[in-house]
Design an enzyme around this catalytic site. Structure first.
Site, PDB file in Angstrom:
ATOM      1  N   HIS A   1      -2.723  -2.126  -2.271  1.00 57.04           N
ATOM      2  CA  HIS A   1      -1.507  -1.855  -1.491  1.00 57.04           C
ATOM      3  C   HIS A   1      -1.650  -2.130   0.008  1.00 57.04           C
ATOM      4  O   HIS A   1      -0.759  -1.780   0.774  1.00 57.04           O
ATOM      5  CB  HIS A   1      -0.904  -0.474  -1.797  1.00 57.04           C
TER       6      HIS A   1
ATOM      7  N   HIS B   1       4.068   2.775  -2.433  1.00 56.27           N
ATOM      8  CA  HIS B   1       2.642   2.919  -2.777  1.00 56.27           C
ATOM      9  C   HIS B   1       2.213   4.376  -2.926  1.00 56.27           C
ATOM     10  O   HIS B   1       1.070   4.662  -3.236  1.00 56.27           O
ATOM     11  CB  HIS B   1       1.770   2.220  -1.751  1.00 56.27           C
TER      12      HIS B   1
END
Lengths: 482, 170
Positions: free
Chosen positions: A331, A406
């Site tokens: 991420h 995320h």
């Protein structure tokens, strides 16, 4: 610079908002916010939208700068930011990836049910804590120097598999198979390599963790079956990145780009957004070094997964079975991808800082076993609430350059939360709820559930927008804090 | 972000800070001669540091960063375990301060040592030549991932003192 107010934002849909290009003269594209109104009001409390506007000023940026619903204020880019720049002449900005290059999450699934594990949780959490070096300045059991380090930086997770950590089958369930081919270890400084030499197989600190969860709820039976998830099943979530090696790569190249930028006539509203053209010498050097750091991170998570497997075997023996890798996803990363922009496919450099790739069904980039249902998107919540497994949907490629949130997104500072939380009391309260936590009291207090936004609201927004589908909800049973 | 304000070498300011301490509440133990105030922000750590001279500003920033890594570390007395030479150049004082702290942060991790003392043989707007003294330690309280350029500044105040602002990625 003027602060973004709600009046400056126009509603496109219930979950999509836009700050028009006219908001500031130096914007090349509009700035878009994926959030419902409740989250938007929270987001307006900090300066993340001003940072989003700054991102819209990057040279070569395409379509819009974007933030996911878990956005919060960072430096340069906001955390939860996504930007795509034209390939090959658009900007590459280390600030759009962050210091923890390829920070990411990995989900391992067991064959055991919750009832088979809950009586062993204390022993399991202590064993995990013993197996996985965590916290600041803790060395790992694996040391790599010289040519060996270069191999790690080139091969990524494959290096770990070749050295007995996990199996070859794991590689197909890692984003980009755990290896970015552009990596060039000669562009990673000696200082960075020295910092990473004893850090493979270590968690680090901050919000990094290993968490034992059980599947509390299945939302989509078909996709869950494809992923191999069922209600009550115990799984293990790992969250960490490229450790000091990645931090040093970012530091080195932000400094060198700062010096190179005037030569390309680039002006930016924030020094931390320093950038150069992707196809410049400095841009290529950074990209190749960043790929090497990303490979280091995948190798790190592969080794940690093996440490988790050792702890699992120690506690459950052969009855525990193997821990199968469901998926490992980054991420904090920049990747060259092709997306449809202005009605035609275009190659772009996608910066994701606190945003997860979320490709839908049919993408060549996802494991064949998941091709019909979409890429697994793993969203960790906080240690007292829950986490989610989602499946990427085709709409993410239309709306967000194939990206999703995320995590829950931080809402309170570490200082503020430490003032409000008594860590020993919190640890006991969580234990009474059936959640065993291992870690320093300082780390436990800093990562208390109250420090985070409501992950349910974040995930519901993502699902309503159509960029990802809810597949499963995970509830924590044991947490090892970095 | 957490905002930390650091002052030193001025008793009057220390008294003012002590008064503010009661009002603002949140403090961490600070190196001797410095008050460090922590204010709530969303993520990371932000420090605002003052120095009666440009040199003192750099010294105080060094102590403030080391104090985040290990609370109270700059209060410890005794011998030094390592001595490192620093040579840094940058385009302006702000970049020089960020690069100075970044370099010392990297050395902190590689040497597994904390640095509270420095001797500058040269310190200008664009260059540092210095000797850095460190003590080896077993672990840290906090991990700083990077020293950012975000909203960083070094400036001279009207009263002749110096002030800087730095955000660390935690």
């Amino acid at each position: 610079m003027k602060k973004v107010r709600k009046a400056d934002i126009r509603k496109i849909e219930d979950y999509l908002w836009e700050i028009p290009k006219s908001f500031r003269q130096d914007m090349h594209v509009p700035a878009r916010i994926l959030a419902n109104e409740t989250l938007l009001n929270d987001i307006l409390d900090d300066r993340s939208l001003n940072q989003l506007v700054n991102v819209a000023c990057l040279p070569g940026i395409k379509e819009a700068s974007l933030v996911m619903p878990d956005v919060h204020e960072g430096y340069g880019f906001p955390i939860g930011g996504v930007a795509a720049t034209a390939h090959p002449e658009g900007a590459i900005s280390p600030g759009g990836i962050g210091y923890d290059i390829n920070c990411g999450v990995r989900l391992q699934v067991s064959r055991l049910q919750r009832q088979e594990v809950e009586n062993h949780l204390e022993k399991l959490s202590k064993e995990l804590n013993a197996q996985i070096p965590s916290g600041m300045g803790k060395s790992g059991h694996v040391r790599v120097y010289g040519d060996e380090m270069n191999e790690v930086l080139i091969k990524g997770a494959k290096w770990a598999v070749e050295h007995g950590y996990g199996s070859k089958e794991d590689l197909q369930y890692i984003e980009s198979n755990g290896r970015l081919s552009f990596a060039d270890p000669t562009l990673v400084s000696i200082m960075a390599k020295n910092r990473g030499a004893d850090q493979l197989g270590t968690l680090g600190s901050g919000n990094h963790f290993v968490e034992v969860d059980y599947v509390e709820k299945i939302y989509d039976d078909d996709i869950a079956q494809t992923y191999g998830l069922r209600e009550g099943q115990v799984v293990v979530l790992i969250h960490t990145g490229s450790r000091g090696l990645g931090h040093q790569v970012a530091t080195d190249y932000i400094r060198s780009m700062m010096r190179a930028m005037p030569k390309y006539g680039i002006q930016i509203p924030d020094r931390e957004l320093t950038c150069v053209p992707f196809n410049s010498e400095e841009g290529q050097d950074y990209f190749k070094a960043m790929c090497a750091a990303a490979n280091f991170a995948w190798c790190n998570r592969q080794i940690i997964a093996a440490e988790v497997a050792d702890a699992w075997e120690t506690v459950f023996g052969e009855d525990g079975g193997e821990l199968r890798l469901l998926y490992d996803v980054a991420h904090n990363i920049a990747k060259i991808e092709t997306h449809t922009i202005e009605n035609r496919p275009q190659k772009v450099i996608v910066h994701r800082k606190g945003a997860t790739r979320a490709f839908g069904p049919g993408s060549d980039e996802i494991p064949q076993a998941y091709a019909k249902v979409g890429q697994p998107v793993i969203i960790p919540g906080s240690m007292g609430t829950c986490s989610y497994v989602l499946a990427g949907a085709a709409k993410s490629e239309e709306m967000t350059f194939g990206s999703c949130c995320h995590g829950a997104g931080r809402r309170l500072s570490r200082t503020a939360v430490k003032k409000q939380v008594n860590a020993p009391v919190l640890k006991q309260e969580l234990k009474e709820k059936g959640i065993f936590v291992e870690g320093s009291y300082r780390g436990i207090a800093e990562e208390a559930p109250m420090a985070y936004k409501d992950v349910n609201l974040v995930v519901d927004t993502v699902e309503t927008s159509g960029i990802a589908k809810k597949v499963a909800k995970l509830k924590p049973m044991a947490v090892i804090k970095g | 972000m957490n905002v930390i304000q650091a002052y030193s070498g001025n008793k009057r300011k220390t008294t003012v800070q002590a008064r503010n301490r009661k009002r603002l509440g949140s403090y961490v133990k600070s190196p001797k001669g410095m008050d460090i105030r922590v204010l709530p922000h969303t993520a990371d750590v932000e420090i605002k540091v003052h120095g009666i001279t440009y040199k003192k500003l750099f010294e105080n920033n060094l102590k403030a960063m080391s104090n985040i890594l290990k609370e109270g570390c700059c209060d410890m007395k005794g011998h030094f375990d390592c001595l490192i030479k620093l040579n840094i150049t940058a385009t302006d004082p702000t970049n020089l301060l960020v690069d100075f702290l970044s370099e010392i942060l990297s050395l902190t991790y590689v040497q597994k040592a904390l640095f509270c003392n420095i001797y500058f043989s040269e310190l200008s707007n664009t260059k540092i030549d210095a000797q850095l003294y460190g003590k080896w330690i077993d672990g840290f309280d906090e991990e700083i991932k990077g020293v950012t350029y975000h909203e960083a500044y070094v400036k001279r105040n009207e009263d002749g003192t110096w002030e800087s602002h730095i955000i660390f990625d935690i």
